[in-house]
Motif scaffolding. Structure first.
Motif, PDB file in Angstrom:
ATOM      1  N   UNK A  80      27.674  48.031  60.093  1.00  0.00           N
ATOM      2  CA  UNK A  80      28.391  47.219  61.086  1.00  0.00           C
ATOM      3  C   UNK A  80      27.492  46.077  61.586  1.00  0.00           C
ATOM      4  N   UNK A  81      26.207  46.354  61.794  1.00  0.00           N
ATOM      5  CA  UNK A  81      25.278  45.298  62.248  1.00  0.00           C
ATOM      6  C   UNK A  81      25.243  44.141  61.248  1.00  0.00           C
ATOM      7  N   UNK A 133      30.604  51.625  65.840  1.00  0.00           N
ATOM      8  CA  UNK A 133      30.879  51.805  64.401  1.00  0.00           C
ATOM      9  C   UNK A 133      32.053  50.963  63.897  1.00  0.00           C
ATOM     10  N   UNK A 134      32.553  50.060  64.749  1.00  0.00           N
ATOM     11  CA  UNK A 134      33.764  49.306  64.383  1.00  0.00           C
ATOM     12  C   UNK A 134      33.446  47.809  64.349  1.00  0.00           C
ATOM     13  N   UNK A 135      34.017  47.092  63.391  1.00  0.00           N
ATOM     14  CA  UNK A 135      33.984  45.620  63.420  1.00  0.00           C
ATOM     15  C   UNK A 135      35.369  45.104  63.037  1.00  0.00           C
ATOM     16  N   UNK A 136      35.889  44.193  63.848  1.00  0.00           N
ATOM     17  CA  UNK A 136      37.231  43.636  63.624  1.00  0.00           C
ATOM     18  C   UNK A 136      37.074  42.275  62.929  1.00  0.00           C
ATOM     19  N   UNK A 137      37.932  42.027  61.921  1.00  0.00           N
ATOM     20  CA  UNK A 137      37.835  40.759  61.176  1.00  0.00           C
ATOM     21  C   UNK A 137      39.219  40.186  60.916  1.00  0.00           C
ATOM     22  N   UNK A 138      39.250  39.041  60.223  1.00  0.00           N
ATOM     23  CA  UNK A 138      40.526  38.365  59.917  1.00  0.00           C
ATOM     24  C   UNK A 138      41.238  39.050  58.750  1.00  0.00           C
ATOM     25  N   UNK A 139      41.809  40.188  59.015  1.00  0.00           N
ATOM     26  CA  UNK A 139      42.529  40.909  57.970  1.00  0.00           C
ATOM     27  C   UNK A 139      41.610  41.839  57.208  1.00  0.00           C
ATOM     28  N   UNK A 140      42.234  42.837  56.560  1.00  0.00           N
ATOM     29  CA  UNK A 140      41.462  43.773  55.738  1.00  0.00           C
ATOM     30  C   UNK A 140      40.747  43.026  54.616  1.00  0.00           C
ATOM     31  N   UNK A 160      39.238  40.104  54.730  1.00  0.00           N
ATOM     32  CA  UNK A 160      37.905  39.656  55.161  1.00  0.00           C
ATOM     33  C   UNK A 160      36.968  40.844  55.389  1.00  0.00           C
ATOM     34  N   UNK A 161      37.516  41.954  55.842  1.00  0.00           N
ATOM     35  CA  UNK A 161      36.672  43.149  56.016  1.00  0.00           C
ATOM     36  C   UNK A 161      36.008  43.507  54.682  1.00  0.00           C
ATOM     37  N   UNK A 162      36.824  43.529  53.622  1.00  0.00           N
ATOM     38  CA  UNK A 162      36.293  43.913  52.307  1.00  0.00           C
ATOM     39  C   UNK A 162      35.273  42.877  51.839  1.00  0.00           C
ATOM     40  N   UNK A 163      35.606  41.605  52.035  1.00  0.00           N
ATOM     41  CA  UNK A 163      34.675  40.537  51.630  1.00  0.00           C
ATOM     42  C   UNK A 163      33.357  40.668  52.391  1.00  0.00           C
ATOM     43  N   UNK A 164      33.447  40.900  53.699  1.00  0.00           N
ATOM     44  CA  UNK A 164      32.224  41.040  54.509  1.00  0.00           C
ATOM     45  C   UNK A 164      31.358  42.194  53.992  1.00  0.00           C
ATOM     46  N   UNK A 165      32.014  43.315  53.693  1.00  0.00           N
ATOM     47  CA  UNK A 165      31.247  44.495  53.254  1.00  0.00           C
ATOM     48  C   UNK A 165      30.573  44.203  51.913  1.00  0.00           C
ATOM     49  N   UNK A 166      31.336  43.650  50.983  1.00  0.00           N
ATOM     50  CA  UNK A 166      30.763  43.392  49.647  1.00  0.00           C
ATOM     51  C   UNK A 166      29.612  42.386  49.750  1.00  0.00           C
ATOM     52  N   UNK A 167      29.828  41.315  50.506  1.00  0.00           N
ATOM     53  CA  UNK A 167      28.767  40.303  50.617  1.00  0.00           C
ATOM     54  C   UNK A 167      27.554  40.838  51.370  1.00  0.00           C
ATOM     55  N   UNK A 168      27.777  41.809  52.240  1.00  0.00           N
ATOM     56  CA  UNK A 168      26.652  42.382  52.994  1.00  0.00           C
ATOM     57  C   UNK A 168      25.858  43.396  52.185  1.00  0.00           C
ATOM     58  N   UNK A 169      26.478  43.983  51.168  1.00  0.00           N
ATOM     59  CA  UNK A 169      25.816  45.113  50.494  1.00  0.00           C
ATOM     60  C   UNK A 169      25.422  44.875  49.042  1.00  0.00           C
ATOM     61  N   UNK A 170      26.185  44.038  48.353  1.00  0.00           N
ATOM     62  CA  UNK A 170      25.991  43.961  46.895  1.00  0.00           C
ATOM     63  C   UNK A 170      24.955  42.903  46.531  1.00  0.00           C
ATOM     64  N   UNK A 179      27.647  43.330  59.118  1.00  0.00           N
ATOM     65  CA  UNK A 179      28.941  42.626  59.131  1.00  0.00           C
ATOM     66  C   UNK A 179      28.999  41.637  60.292  1.00  0.00           C
ATOM     67  N   UNK A 180      28.478  42.074  61.439  1.00  0.00           N
ATOM     68  CA  UNK A 180      28.518  41.207  62.624  1.00  0.00           C
ATOM     69  C   UNK A 180      27.631  39.980  62.395  1.00  0.00           C
ATOM     70  N   UNK A 181      26.487  40.202  61.757  1.00  0.00           N
ATOM     71  CA  UNK A 181      25.583  39.077  61.480  1.00  0.00           C
ATOM     72  C   UNK A 181      26.278  38.056  60.577  1.00  0.00           C
ATOM     73  N   UNK A 182      26.906  38.554  59.494  1.00  0.00           N
ATOM     74  CA  UNK A 182      27.589  37.655  58.560  1.00  0.00           C
ATOM     75  C   UNK A 182      28.752  36.943  59.250  1.00  0.00           C
ATOM     76  N   UNK A 183      29.570  37.728  59.938  1.00  0.00           N
ATOM     77  CA  UNK A 183      30.763  37.168  60.580  1.00  0.00           C
ATOM     78  C   UNK A 183      30.394  36.158  61.668  1.00  0.00           C
ATOM     79  N   UNK A 184      29.270  36.398  62.343  1.00  0.00           N
ATOM     80  CA  UNK A 184      28.821  35.490  63.402  1.00  0.00           C
ATOM     81  C   UNK A 184      28.503  34.104  62.872  1.00  0.00           C
ATOM     82  N   UNK A 185      28.072  34.039  61.621  1.00  0.00           N
ATOM     83  CA  UNK A 185      27.774  32.736  61.033  1.00  0.00           C
ATOM     84  C   UNK A 185      28.974  32.139  60.321  1.00  0.00           C
ATOM     85  N   UNK A 186      29.934  32.989  59.997  1.00  0.00           N
ATOM     86  CA  UNK A 186      30.943  32.591  59.031  1.00  0.00           C
ATOM     87  C   UNK A 186      32.273  32.219  59.685  1.00  0.00           C
ATOM     88  N   UNK A 187      32.761  33.099  60.557  1.00  0.00           N
ATOM     89  CA  UNK A 187      34.088  32.853  61.156  1.00  0.00           C
ATOM     90  C   UNK A 187      34.100  33.075  62.662  1.00  0.00           C
TER      91      UNK A 187
END
Ligand code: PMP
Ligand code: GLU
Length: 406
Positions: free
Chosen positions: A265-266, A102-109, A111-121, A268-276
């Motif tokens: 979380x899945x 249930x956890x994903x680590x990113x480059x600062x909170x 990027x976490x917020x950006x990942x979530x918004x881009x993954x959901x909205x 976020x990992x997909x987005x982050x895997x391509x992005x950073x």
């Protein structure tokens, strides 16, 4: 030929970026650094970051990580030991049960917020945001082509939105509710009872997911931090954001984390895997040491912020025309300053909060933020994450510059 000649514009940035404004907090901080570099004695109260050095045992963990050759790509989700440390911290400090998946680590909170918004909205999805808000929220929603639905709470309601206001703003297109507690820019923190009443609203609207930005968790002067994730009846819709930047004085290390249901979380990992890819290996190892620290050992930093809050609020109340409440946490004060609008010192006319911030920078050499950047014209934001000496001097200069306005 696959390009439509009518749409194709040479040498122009993409339309999605034209929609995006630059970060105004970072821009003001840059302006104040430039003035300082030119020899002007500027006191910077415009950026929100702890002025403390990262604690030594955390720095040691980073040095060890270098010596132990943690120099390879980490898993995209983050190292296992960091994810374990996040789960243990959430259990120990917040009594929240999350599994490593249930956890994903990113480059600062951020990027976490950006990942979530881009993954959901999706296009035209609505995101409800209590206002004043932190600058980046609305820009990231714009980037995702969503619609910001602002729910306003001014100083008279202690900058907290009510359950009734939230319920009124919800429509069938509402995808997310995005808030911070303790809040940037106001320092307001919702109590357990207030959060429960808000959670009960969402219990009636199953389509809404909740982003709870808890980055200021440790800088809370009213006792224990309360998370909206504690209410089991909505926990499967809560996306908890936190990180090491503020509580552990680690803004430059760039580590934040998301705790959320697996399906999110899945994504976020997909987005982050391509992005950073996963964030810095060294910073992750330092963050393991940070999160495994018994926070009572670091609470000296919070106590310092508490003292400074009291000092700034006291000095602020001595300045005529600034109306300031007492923030519960974070390291900002957000006074109402419209008393000074349409006044002049003979050369500068103050029309709004941005003019006032510019006047204070040029006349008092104190950098503050105008409230408009946070969706709240009429206010200014001052960060008190600096020494008592700087704060006393800054407030003296502000008082004197404001006294020239007629
Ligand atoms: N959320 C809020 C409310 C903040 O003030 C900040 C600090 N800029 C962030 C998120 C981002 O923090 P980080 O340094 O972890 O990206
Ligand atoms: N959170 C800080 C602020 O609001 C840092 C700047 C930023 O990341 O925008 O000043």
């Amino acid at each position: 030929m696959f390009l439509n000649q009518n749409c194709f514009k040479m040498h122009e940035i993409a339309e999605r970026l034209q929609r995006l404004s630059a970060s105004q907090t970072l821009a003001m901080a840059q302006k104040s650094r430039e003035l300082k570099a030119s020899g002007i004695d500027v006191i910077n109260l415009c950026i929100g970051e702890p002025d403390f050095n990262t604690p030594d045992h955390i720095k040691e963990a980073a040095k060890k990580a270098i010596d132990d050759n943690f120099s390879f790509y980490s898993p995209v989700q983050g190292y296992d030991d960091l994810i374990q440390a996040v789960c243990a911290k959430l259990k120990r400090e917040n009594n929240l049960n999350y599994k490593p998946e249930n956890i994903c680590v990113s480059n600062g909170a951020k990027q976490c917020i950006a990942n979530v918004i881009l993954s959901l909205v999706n296009y035209d999805d609505e995101v409800i945001i209590p206002t004043p808000y932190w600058v980046s929220y609305i820009e990231l929603v714009k980037l995702a082509r969503g619609i910001n639905v602002l729910v306003e709470a001014g100083i008279d309601q202690d900058f907290k939105v009510t359950p009734e206001q939230i319920e009124k703003a919800i429509t069938p297109r509402t995808k997310l509710f995005l808030f911070s507690s303790p809040s940037n820019p106001t320092g307001a923190a919702y109590t357990k009872e207030e959060l429960k009443a808000i959670a009960e609203v969402f219990a009636r609207h199953e389509q809404v997911l909740i982003i709870s930005d808890e980055i200021y968790e440790h800088i809370n002067f009213n006792g224990a931090h309360e998370s909206i994730a504690q209410f089991d009846f909505i926990k499967d819709r809560v996306i908890l954001i936190n990180g090491v930047s503020k509580g552990y004085a680690m803004t430059g290390w760039r580590i934040g984390y998301v705790a959320a249901p697996l399906w999110i979380i899945k994504a976020l990992i997909k987005l982050q895997g391509q992005y950073t890819s996963g964030p810095s290996s060294i910073a992750q190892k330092a963050s393991v040491a940070a999160l495994n620290t018994d926070y009572s050992l670091l609470k000296g930093m919070r106590d310092k912020f508490h003292e400074r809050r009291d000092l700034v609020v006291k000095l602020m109340n001595e300045i005529p025309g600034l109306r300031c409440n007492v923030p519960d946490g974070a390291f900002y004060v957000f006074p109402e300053a419209s008393h000074y609008f349409h006044k002049t010192n003979g050369t500068s006319m103050i029309k709004n909060d941005d003019d006032l911030a510019m006047y204070l920078l040029n006349k008092a050499h104190v950098a503050v933020m105008g409230g408009t950047a946070f969706g709240a014209p009429g206010y200014i934001r001052l960060s008190y994450a600096t020494s008592e000496e700087n704060l006393i001097e800054a407030m003296k200069r502000i008082k004197s510059a404001l006294s020239l306005l007629r």
